[in-house]
Design a protein around this motif. Structure first.
Motif, PDB file in Angstrom:
ATOM      1  N   LEU A 243       1.143  -0.910  -0.059  1.00 42.47           N
ATOM      2  CA  LEU A 243      -0.067   0.040   0.402  1.00 42.47           C
ATOM      3  C   LEU A 243       0.620   1.507   0.663  1.00 42.47           C
ATOM      4  N   ARG A 244       0.797   2.129  -0.853  1.00 47.25           N
ATOM      5  CA  ARG A 244       0.951   3.619  -1.094  1.00 47.25           C
ATOM      6  C   ARG A 244       0.502   4.217  -0.158  1.00 47.25           C
ATOM      7  N   GLN A 245       0.051   4.571   0.507  1.00 50.41           N
ATOM      8  CA  GLN A 245      -1.471   5.731   1.411  1.00 50.41           C
ATOM      9  C   GLN A 245      -1.308   7.103   0.483  1.00 50.41           C
ATOM     10  N   ASP A 246       0.597   7.107   0.314  1.00 50.95           N
ATOM     11  CA  ASP A 246       0.802   8.904  -0.163  1.00 50.95           C
ATOM     12  C   ASP A 246       0.025   9.670  -1.515  1.00 50.95           C
ATOM     13  N   ILE A 247      -0.181   7.945  -2.661  1.00 52.90           N
ATOM     14  CA  ILE A 247      -0.562   8.375  -3.442  1.00 52.90           C
ATOM     15  C   ILE A 247      -2.074   8.258  -3.472  1.00 52.90           C
ATOM     16  N   ARG A 248      -2.290   9.766  -4.579  1.00 53.77           N
ATOM     17  CA  ARG A 248      -3.624  10.138  -4.860  1.00 53.77           C
ATOM     18  C   ARG A 248      -3.840   9.005  -6.493  1.00 53.77           C
ATOM     19  N   ILE A 249      -5.384   8.322  -6.532  1.00 56.45           N
ATOM     20  CA  ILE A 249      -5.212   7.456  -7.506  1.00 56.45           C
ATOM     21  C   ILE A 249      -6.422   8.334  -8.232  1.00 56.45           C
ATOM     22  N   ARG A 376       8.653   9.097  -4.906  1.00 53.10           N
ATOM     23  CA  ARG A 376       9.243   8.403  -4.006  1.00 53.10           C
ATOM     24  C   ARG A 376      10.591   8.698  -2.875  1.00 53.10           C
ATOM     25  N   ASN A 377      11.013  10.440  -3.702  1.00 54.58           N
ATOM     26  CA  ASN A 377      11.509  11.078  -2.217  1.00 54.58           C
ATOM     27  C   ASN A 377       9.829  12.069  -1.993  1.00 54.58           C
ATOM     28  N   LYS A 378       9.935  11.678  -0.276  1.00 56.14           N
ATOM     29  CA  LYS A 378       8.613  12.573   0.056  1.00 56.14           C
ATOM     30  C   LYS A 378       9.463  13.866   0.419  1.00 56.14           C
ATOM     31  N   THR A 379      10.370  13.930   0.733  1.00 55.25           N
ATOM     32  CA  THR A 379      11.120  15.352   0.485  1.00 55.25           C
ATOM     33  C   THR A 379      10.986  16.224   0.004  1.00 55.25           C
ATOM     34  N   LYS A 380      10.945  15.746  -1.253  1.00 51.65           N
ATOM     35  CA  LYS A 380      11.110  16.925  -2.178  1.00 51.65           C
ATOM     36  C   LYS A 380      10.022  16.324  -3.226  1.00 51.65           C
ATOM     37  N   VAL A 381       8.840  15.644  -3.110  1.00 51.54           N
ATOM     38  CA  VAL A 381       7.342  15.766  -3.522  1.00 51.54           C
ATOM     39  C   VAL A 381       6.967  15.168  -2.265  1.00 51.54           C
ATOM     40  N   GLN A 382       5.622  15.994  -2.566  1.00 50.51           N
ATOM     41  CA  GLN A 382       4.510  15.976  -2.179  1.00 50.51           C
ATOM     42  C   GLN A 382       3.185  15.472  -2.187  1.00 50.51           C
ATOM     43  N   GLN A 383       2.280  15.013  -1.941  1.00 51.70           N
ATOM     44  CA  GLN A 383       0.670  14.679  -3.213  1.00 51.70           C
ATOM     45  C   GLN A 383       1.352  13.469  -4.415  1.00 51.70           C
ATOM     46  N   PRO A 384       1.299  12.930  -4.373  1.00 50.88           N
ATOM     47  CA  PRO A 384       1.778  12.186  -5.607  1.00 50.88           C
ATOM     48  C   PRO A 384       0.213  11.670  -5.974  1.00 50.88           C
ATOM     49  N   CYS A 385       0.529  12.143  -7.816  1.00 53.14           N
ATOM     50  CA  CYS A 385      -1.169  11.718  -7.998  1.00 53.14           C
ATOM     51  C   CYS A 385      -0.927  10.680  -8.951  1.00 53.14           C
ATOM     52  N   ALA A 386      -1.945   9.305  -9.366  1.00 52.51           N
ATOM     53  CA  ALA A 386      -1.606   8.264 -10.221  1.00 52.51           C
ATOM     54  C   ALA A 386      -2.986   8.632 -11.117  1.00 52.51           C
ATOM     55  N   PHE A 387      -2.507   8.697 -12.203  1.00 49.46           N
ATOM     56  CA  PHE A 387      -3.904   9.111 -13.131  1.00 49.46           C
ATOM     57  C   PHE A 387      -4.130   7.621 -14.562  1.00 49.46           C
ATOM     58  N   LEU A 388      -4.841   6.766 -14.377  1.00 48.04           N
ATOM     59  CA  LEU A 388      -5.329   5.803 -15.174  1.00 48.04           C
ATOM     60  C   LEU A 388      -6.322   6.811 -16.083  1.00 48.04           C
TER      61      LEU A 388
END
Length: 419
Positions: A243-249, A376-388
């Motif tokens: 689980l990657r809870q930080d990624i919004r799908i 992959r680097n939480k200090t450089k990227v906040q709220q990553p997103c994945a689009f299908l």
């Protein structure tokens, strides 16, 4: 045989050796456990979320082996002994992953070499023979599965120097035995034969360290174990949530045909201030997507297009793909990289925020792997997103153009009917 290193005393020794290493390493508890299992000579099958440190199972195991080889007094009572110059053979599916892991191992002070068609040829042009070097040099040999079938590899196995020091077989992204080995790259289905060809260790096959973010129970895991000769009771399964809870799908329906040349639903990426990777199933589709975005970027008056939009696929030259990887890893500015599946496993970019997949997926594991490239680097990227982005299909969706899925394990999530 009773465990020696997979004990409180053994795990404490592992942590002490890693903390005394330069640079100092502070492993997660599960990494220490995996290293202890590997040191005891047991095969390890490890699955956990992308970005959780699976490479550490290979690297930390070798660091501890080297420390004990240099100072045998560190070895625990009746524990396994290691060659004075131990070597680990690690099979990696893509060049991007090979170069990325080599850089990470180099940072840890490990002598790593990449052996694939490109590096062997480049070395030969400089009167260098990578295969000969591996007889006595390089502790981490990162190799493509195709090279395992060459005459040069057979000759390497026949040398006494290499046979005496090779002690573990590593396989990263081992799920590809199931997903790629059946049709796309059948060399993955032959990895079990490679294990039988390696020198025996303590009267048996060399232990395996195999990792992936997606090893589903059922046919995928059964095929992996069957291929590698891992029988129940002969290996240790270390399973953690992927689980990657930080990624919004977010799921969106395409408004244009996937076989066309226009993709207006992707134009927003040109205006985004974030780094974006777009995965396309074929090189042709990737080219059409990149060409459309390039034309629109020029129409918008955008400058520096060669650095704003990049293609990554197997038809590009090695130098261009390496330049793209370096650009992805070091560029903090907004960019778009249009890639095929060769970039979907193992590669880590600290600045990628958005991952987009265009078209239908083979299975849920493919989606898990691809979206794992984001954040992959939480200090450089906040709220990553994945689009299908899926093509319109009768009976599957109700016509709405997008739907945001709750952030939960995509391995257990099913593509539900959009509501």
């Amino acid at each position: 045989m009773a465990p020696v290193y997979n004990t409180p005393e053994g795990r404490a020794l592992i942590e002490r050796i890693l903390e005394d290493h330069e640079p100092p390493i502070h492993p997660h508890v599960y990494q220490t456990e995996g290293v202890a299992i590997a040191l005891d000579g047991e095969s390890l099958l490890a699955t956990m979320a992308t970005g959780s440190g699976k490479t550490g199972f290979f690297a930390f195991t070798m660091i501890v082996m080297q420390a004990i080889a240099r100072d045998p007094s560190l070895a625990l009572h009746d524990g396994p002994t290691f060659a004075k110059n131990p070597a680990m053979l690690i099979v990696l599916p893509t060049k991007a992953l090979q170069y990325d892991m080599q850089a990470g191992l180099d940072r840890l002070g490990l002598n790593a070499v990449v052996i694939n068609g490109d590096t062997v040829l480049a070395a030969a042009e400089g009167n260098q023979n990578l295969w000969t070097e591996c007889h006595k040099k390089h502790s981490m040999i990162l190799i493509s599965p195709e090279e395992l079938q060459t005459a040069s590899f057979r000759e390497l196995l026949a040398t006494k120097e290499f046979s005496a020091r090779v002690c573990r077989l590593g396989i990263d992204e081992v799920h590809l035995i199931y997903t790629w080995g059946r049709e796309f790259r059948q060399t993955f289905a032959q990895l079990g034969h490679i294990r039988t060809r390696l020198p025996s260790l303590n009267g048996g096959f060399i232990p395996v360290i195999a990792t992936s973010a997606t090893i589903r129970e059922g046919l995928p895991k059964t095929m992996i174990c069957s291929t590698l000769g891992l029988r129940d009771g002969d290996y240790h399964l270390l399973r953690r949530s992927n689980l990657r809870q930080d990624i919004r799908i977010i799921v969106r329906e395409m408004i244009s045909p996937i076989g066309g040349a226009s993709f207006p639903e992707l134009e927003w990426t040109l205006d985004s201030t974030d780094n974006t990777v777009i995965f396309c199933k074929t090189i042709g589709l990737g080219f059409r997507v990149a060409a459309y975005l390039w034309r629109k970027g020029i129409a918008k008056g955008m400058d520096q297009m060669p650095s704003r939009i990049r293609l990554f696929n197997s038809l590009n030259s090695q130098s261009y793909n390496e330049e793209t990887l370096g650009f992805l890893n070091d560029n903090k500015q907004s960019s778009i990289t249009v890639a095929t599946d060769v970039l979907s496993v193992g590669w880590d970019s600290p600045f990628t925020k958005n991952v987009i997949t265009v078209g239908e997926l083979g299975d849920i594991d493919e989606f898990v792997q691809k979206i794992g490239r984001a954040g992959r680097n939480k200090t450089k990227v906040q709220q990553p997103c994945a689009f299908l982005y899926h093509s319109k299909g009768p009976g599957n969706y109700d016509g709405r153009q997008h739907r945001q899925l709750p952030t939960r394990s995509m391995q257990t999530c099913q593509f539900e009917r959009a509501i």
